[in-house]
Design a protein around this motif. Sequence first.
Motif, PDB file in Angstrom:
ATOM      1  N   MET A  16       0.929  -1.146   0.084  1.00  0.00           N
ATOM      2  CA  MET A  16      -0.087  -0.007   0.139  1.00  0.00           C
ATOM      3  C   MET A  16       0.763   1.204  -0.019  1.00  0.00           C
ATOM      4  O   MET A  16       2.091   1.261   0.575  1.00  0.00           O
ATOM      5  CB  MET A  16      -1.014   0.020   1.340  1.00  0.00           C
ATOM      6  N   TRP A  51      -6.525   1.726   6.463  1.00  0.00           N
ATOM      7  CA  TRP A  51      -6.396   0.733   5.430  1.00  0.00           C
ATOM      8  C   TRP A  51      -7.227  -0.386   5.562  1.00  0.00           C
ATOM      9  O   TRP A  51      -7.296  -0.952   6.857  1.00  0.00           O
ATOM     10  CB  TRP A  51      -5.135   0.409   5.009  1.00  0.00           C
ATOM     11  N   GLN A  56      -6.670  -3.829   0.349  1.00  0.00           N
ATOM     12  CA  GLN A  56      -5.447  -2.957   0.330  1.00  0.00           C
ATOM     13  C   GLN A  56      -5.444  -1.569  -0.090  1.00  0.00           C
ATOM     14  O   GLN A  56      -4.715  -1.067  -0.999  1.00  0.00           O
ATOM     15  CB  GLN A  56      -4.551  -3.794  -0.537  1.00  0.00           C
TER      16      GLN A  56
END
Length: 343
Positions: A16, A51, A56
């Motif tokens: 990420m 997140w 993701q």
Amino acid sequence: MKSRARPAPPDPRGVMCGQSPVSSLTFGPQETYKERPAIISGHESGQIIEWSITTQRAKVSWPGHTQSVIWLAWAVPDKLLSQGRDGMVRVWTQDKNSWTCIGEIPCAQFVFCDSAVTRWNNEIKLAVPSRETSHVDVHTLDQGRLLSQTSVLTPGDSLPISDLSHTLKPPSTETYGMCMRLCTFVHRSSGPRLLVAYESGTLTLWDLLGNVLLNQVKGHEDSIMAMDYGVNPNSDMITCVTGSANEVIKTWQIDKDTFVEGPSVSVTNPGISDIAVRGDGRIFATGGWDHRVRVFSVRKCSPLAVLMYHTSSVHCVCFAPDDTLATGSKDGYIALWDVYKDK
């Protein structure tokens, strides 16, 4: 007889990108992680991002601090703590898709020392680096008060989230220097303890409630930059792992409030930014200035893997309740790894 070759280290299972350098990480609370796997990242820009590990992708981002976010933890399952170099620990609550601040606790400014939180009986104890050099302020966050607090903090407010219980003061500010790392743990035979690592390389053990310095050891020649602890599931022995600006990583067994030096290991390149011991106390990971993540066994301090993905210093490492390893770097990326889940 030939020994079996060690398997090649894995690639990240997910990546990420948070744009700004990543300075702190925590996974979602253990109580809700299985149903809603999430990770929270803090950034040098002061942003905090939640997140979804499933997709993701970022779910929500908000300006948490005016300086780098150096620590994230959970006070209770739905109350997030964040610490910034702006000299504040903030308490956040989630309402649908947004996070709002419901309280602040002052701490030292422009330092890199994290805070530490632990639950004891019906109270939550929060240890923060004091604005007095080498001192640690211990606050009590009343659990009932925290759970019932829903009003939003506005500038100038002082909401009754915590009370300052006492301050831990070492014998000499000049001798110890600044606080560099804090860790709390609860041993069933002795109650809450606080590990404090100092600029001088000294490692200390405190009775968190009794305000007593129990023991100390000269851990490193340089400032202790990284520290974590684990509990041996077979013996309840506490193992503390420390790293500094040099290449040596050390382990310390804590037996009856006494430090006993354990195995150590030297890595190729100096500079350890962060250490995380997995929940079962069997392995630990380090983030290095050399862009690498290293995995070791706790018992022998023997190297298990070197993970290479990041292109800049690895600032933070942490384990999830399901043993997923997350690493955050100055390069702005967060990597998720599956390593030694059967060890």
